[in-house]
Design an enzyme around this catalytic site. Structure first.
Site, PDB file in Angstrom:
ATOM      1  N   GLU A 262      44.592  41.736  38.965  1.00  0.00           N
ATOM      2  CA  GLU A 262      44.208  42.901  38.158  1.00  0.00           C
ATOM      3  C   GLU A 262      43.075  43.639  38.858  1.00  0.00           C
ATOM      4  O   GLU A 262      43.305  44.592  39.569  1.00  0.00           O
ATOM      5  CB  GLU A 262      43.811  42.450  36.746  1.00  0.00           C
ATOM      6  CG  GLU A 262      43.756  43.580  35.746  1.00  0.00           C
ATOM      7  CD  GLU A 262      43.775  43.070  34.315  1.00  0.00           C
ATOM      8  OE1 GLU A 262      43.523  43.882  33.423  1.00  0.00           O
ATOM      9  OE2 GLU A 262      44.046  41.877  34.093  1.00  0.00           O
TER      10      GLU A 262
ATOM     11  N   GLU B 295      35.518  36.352  29.899  1.00  0.00           N
ATOM     12  CA  GLU B 295      36.300  37.404  29.248  1.00  0.00           C
ATOM     13  C   GLU B 295      36.501  37.114  27.765  1.00  0.00           C
ATOM     14  O   GLU B 295      36.375  37.999  26.919  1.00  0.00           O
ATOM     15  CB  GLU B 295      37.663  37.525  29.928  1.00  0.00           C
ATOM     16  CG  GLU B 295      38.575  38.566  29.299  1.00  0.00           C
ATOM     17  CD  GLU B 295      39.883  38.707  30.045  1.00  0.00           C
ATOM     18  OE1 GLU B 295      40.527  39.766  29.903  1.00  0.00           O
ATOM     19  OE2 GLU B 295      40.262  37.784  30.789  1.00  0.00           O
TER      20      GLU B 295
END
Length: 776
Positions: free
Chosen positions: A363, A645
């Site tokens: 990502e 996260e």
């Protein structure tokens, strides 16, 4: 610039990492070389050498910009490399120079995003260089990349390179003679010019990427399955430098990951990213550094090592954009200090040319929501003015070519994924917090550094965003019609559905729209744009009225959860009576949750401020210092060295969260550090750029000491306080010429002027927040 160079490519791709070289005669009869400047860019990433020496220690040049409209170039003073030491052959008139260039895939042609695709921007790597030489008599000579026969291309030691997957280097193919005059170039081929518009070339606005730290091995161990594991003690971004000697043709493999799971390398969070470097040995002493990739890791799994691996053989090299540290924080609570250090390391690892979400998996994109939430913290910890200003130029370019829509990521590579974005994201359009970065980030830079120019440069982008949002409002005047991330990663959302939050998405979006409209109105006023000021004041007023009409009833905000109250309070959406009721309800909900976190991306940056603003400082401290999952300090108890996260990226039993999307280096949830700096540390601006300073520590939570410093545009500000029994002592120092206000609990404001001040006042610690049911 008067560009004479052309973008050129090798006639053979040479495993995606070709070398290009040109020998050139240094003009004679003009005296010594007095100045030489090399301008360098690429389609891909580029490194350059002149006369056998590197032109700089920059990495991943020219970085990642919106290549369709903007390709950066770097300028280097290479006078010493061309002129050489006094009396050397290199400096002699009529000598020979050699310009060498190495190319890699980088962001331009490498993998981007989670679809597995690559080459979004182009299929051929290109090099662009213009060397301008000035002699003692004032005459000049220019050497450029072109296809006129002077350039040749050949193979490098790099057999494969990708930012996600890693790099393979074959030391048997190393031959530095290609950087020297007279190189034969057996097997080398020609080059050709690419169709390239030099009008998109632009100088760097922000800093370049470089090595900024090195970490030694902390421990070498063997996993339960027999693998050799190396722990560097810190989750970082970069690579491992390897020093090794073994049989010619033997291969050493380094696989990277952020965590161990039950004693083995935890690679599942990487998804499809291989994060693996391979080194083929020459048979002699080899040193490897894979400068065309980077990894997010604390641990490395080493295989194929010849003989016994020792700590001296490996070094972790941390890379990132060249940022100056300006802000610090320290307290009497060691765990809080470690949390703050985790925020710093998480930021450094995700500020690699672009402010990314994460640095390790498939990502690593410039997600707008993450930086919208984190920008105030970033702007305090480091001087990010030019870094984020550069990124905002790309945001504006993408927005101009997308009907005013600010994409989920900048640069917006997702626009090339042809419907491969998950369908739950819906058609691409503006979305709250993420698209609000167009407004919140430049406003943050202005508040942090006091330079109004950023507002002037970005005003059209800021205004365009709010106008786009206005076009998306429902007939009722609220923003509830299109896809929203909402309170993304609410800890109560299921692992497989991070958008399934408690907070109503329309409430979140409308609150954020109001906040942005009000900022743009204030920006227009600062810039003297009276018509736009009136326009955005009307939009803001309409949004506030609609928010209260549709979502508020006697202080209860629709969906009745912590995030909606936090946003409504901090953004000033409520009247006094409703705000007081909302604050009480927010404190109540926090207590009902056991002071464990109940907010996601939308609410987390604001919940402690909302509690503080409404008189519930005790509850804010309990939230901050809670250690059970989910909380800010829970990862610290689990040994985290960066911000995660998810609140529970690793479960208490040491198992990685089962969600598809689990990173151990995401800065967004560290946005509370901004509140720590201002409220715990007691240092905040009273005017943009700290032209006037507020010194206002609000001790609590059993913390007995804190120290905060900031190098402002006007000089260094320092605040230190201690609580001893029933006394609070504050020592502060402001730069000369800077005034401030000292605001302490239970005391009248005191005016400050530049210089040191020390004050001791009576102090009563805040009453302990209500006990939870389990504690009762």
């Amino acid at each position: 610039m008067n560009w004479q160079a052309r973008m050129i490519a090798a006639d053979d791709d040479f495993d995606g990492a070709p070398l290009l070289r040109r020998e050139f005669g240094i003009d004679g009869g003009h005296g010594a070389v007095t100045n030489a400047t090399l301008t360098l860019s690429a389609l891909g990433v580029v490194e350059a050498w002149l006369n056998g020496r590197p032109v700089s220690d920059d990495l991943l040049t020219p970085g990642w910009s919106s290549y369709e409209w903007r390709l950066r170039y770097a300028e280097y003073d290479v006078t010493d490399l061309l002129a050489g030491d006094a009396g050397s052959a290199e400096g002699a008139e009529g000598g020979v120079g050699v310009l060498g260039i190495a190319l890699g895939n980088g962001w331009y042609r490498g993998r981007l995003g989670w679809t597995g695709r690559s080459g979004f921007y182009g299929s051929e790597l290109g090099a662009f260089a213009q060397l301008e030489v000035t002699f003692a008599d004032g005459s000049t000579q220019t050497v450029v990349t072109d296809a006129d026969g002077g350039w040749t291309a050949g193979p490098s030691p790099v057999l494969a390179n990708d930012l996600y997957d890693g790099e393979t280097i074959d030391a048997r193919r190393r031959d530095d003679s290609w950087l020297s005059a007279g190189f034969a170039g057996d097997g080398w081929v020609g080059v050709h010019a690419l169709d390239f518009d030099t009008a998109i070339l632009t100088p760097y606005v922000g800093p370049r990427v470089h090595r900024w730290n090195e970490l030694p091995v902390v421990e070498i161990s063997t996993s339960p399955s027999g693998k050799t594991l190396v722990d560097f003690g810190q989750n970082l971004v970069g690579w491992v430098r390897v020093s090794v000697r073994g049989d010619e043709g033997a291969e050493v493999t380094i696989r990277h990951a952020e965590v161990l799971e039950h004693g083995e390398l935890g690679t599942r969070p990487l998804r499809s990213a291989l994060a693996t470097d391979r080194y083929i040995l020459s048979g002699g002493d080899d040193v490897f550094e894979p400068t065309f990739t980077f990894h997010g890791f604390r641990y490395a799994e080493v295989s194929g090592w010849p003989g016994e691996l020792t700590a001296d053989d490996l070094t972790a090299v941390a890379i990132g954009s060249d940022l100056e540290r300006i802000g610090t924080f320290r307290s009497s609570d060691p765990m809080l200090n470690q949390f703050h250090e985790n925020v710093v390391w998480g930021m450094r690892g995700n500020f690699v040319d672009v402010p990314t979400d994460c640095p390790q998996r498939d990502e690593r994109l410039g997600w707008t929501g993450d930086i919208a939430a984190f920008a105030p913290t970033a702007a305090f910890l480091f001087d990010v003015d030019s870094f984020l200003s550069d990124w905002l130029i790309d945001l504006d370019a993408e927005q101009r070519h997308h009907d005013g829509i600010v994409g989920f990521v900048i640069p917006d590579v997702l626009k090339y994924t042809d419907g491969e974005i998950p369908t739950e994201f819906g058609p691409a359009d503006s979305t709250a917090i993420w698209s609000d970065a167009a407004v919140w980030v430049p406003w943050t830079l202005y508040q942090a550094y006091g330079d109004q120019d950023v507002l002037g440069r970005q005003f059209d982008s800021m205004a365009s965003h709010v106008r786009r949002v206005k076009s998306l409002l429902s007939p009722a005047g609220v923003w509830d019609g299109n896809f929203q991330f909402g309170d993304w990663l609410d800890p109560d959302a299921p692992p497989e559905d991070p958008a399934k939050a408690k907070a109503d998405k329309g409430v979140v979006a409308t609150a954020c729209a109001y906040h942005s409209a009000r900022i743009v109105a204030e920006t227009a006023a600062l810039l003297g744009r009276t018509e736009e000021q009136a326009e955005f004041e009307r939009i803001a007023t309409g949004l506030r009225e609609a928010f209260n009409r549709e979502y508020v009833n006697d202080g209860v905000v629709k969906s009745d959860c912590t995030t909606v109250y936090a946003l409504a309070i901090v953004f000033g959406l409520l009247d006094a009576a409703d705000e007081a009721a909302a604050g009480a309800r927010l404190a109540e909900l926090s207590a009902e949750a056991g002071y464990r976190i109940s907010t996601g991306f939308a609410g987390t940056p604001f919940i402690t401020d909302a509690l503080t603003k409404t008189g519930h400082l005790d509850a804010a401290y309990r939230l901050l210092l809670e250690r059970e999952c989910p909380s800010w300090l829970y990862p610290v108890t689990m040994g985290a060295t960066t911000i995660w996260e998810r609140w529970d990226s690793m479960l208490p039993d040491g198992t990685i969260n089962p969600g598809e999307m689990t990173s151990f280096n995401h800065y967004a949830l560290g946005a509370v550090a901004d509140w720590m700096h201002r409220v715990v540390g007691g240092l905040a601006p009273l005017a943009p750029g700290y032209a006037k300073v507020l010194v206002a520590p609000q001790p609590g939570g059993g913390i007995t000491e804190a120290e905060t410093t900031l190098d402002t545009p006007h000089g260094r500000v320092a605040v230190h306080w201690t609580v001893d029994g029933d006394e609070l002592t504050v020592d502060a120092e402001l730069p000369a010429g800077v005034d401030g206000v000292l605001r302490l609990p239970g005391q009248d404001d005191r005016q400050l002027s530049g210089g040191p001040v020390s004050v001791t006042v009576p102090f009563a610690a805040p009453a302990l927040a209500a006990a939870t049911a389990s504690e009762k």
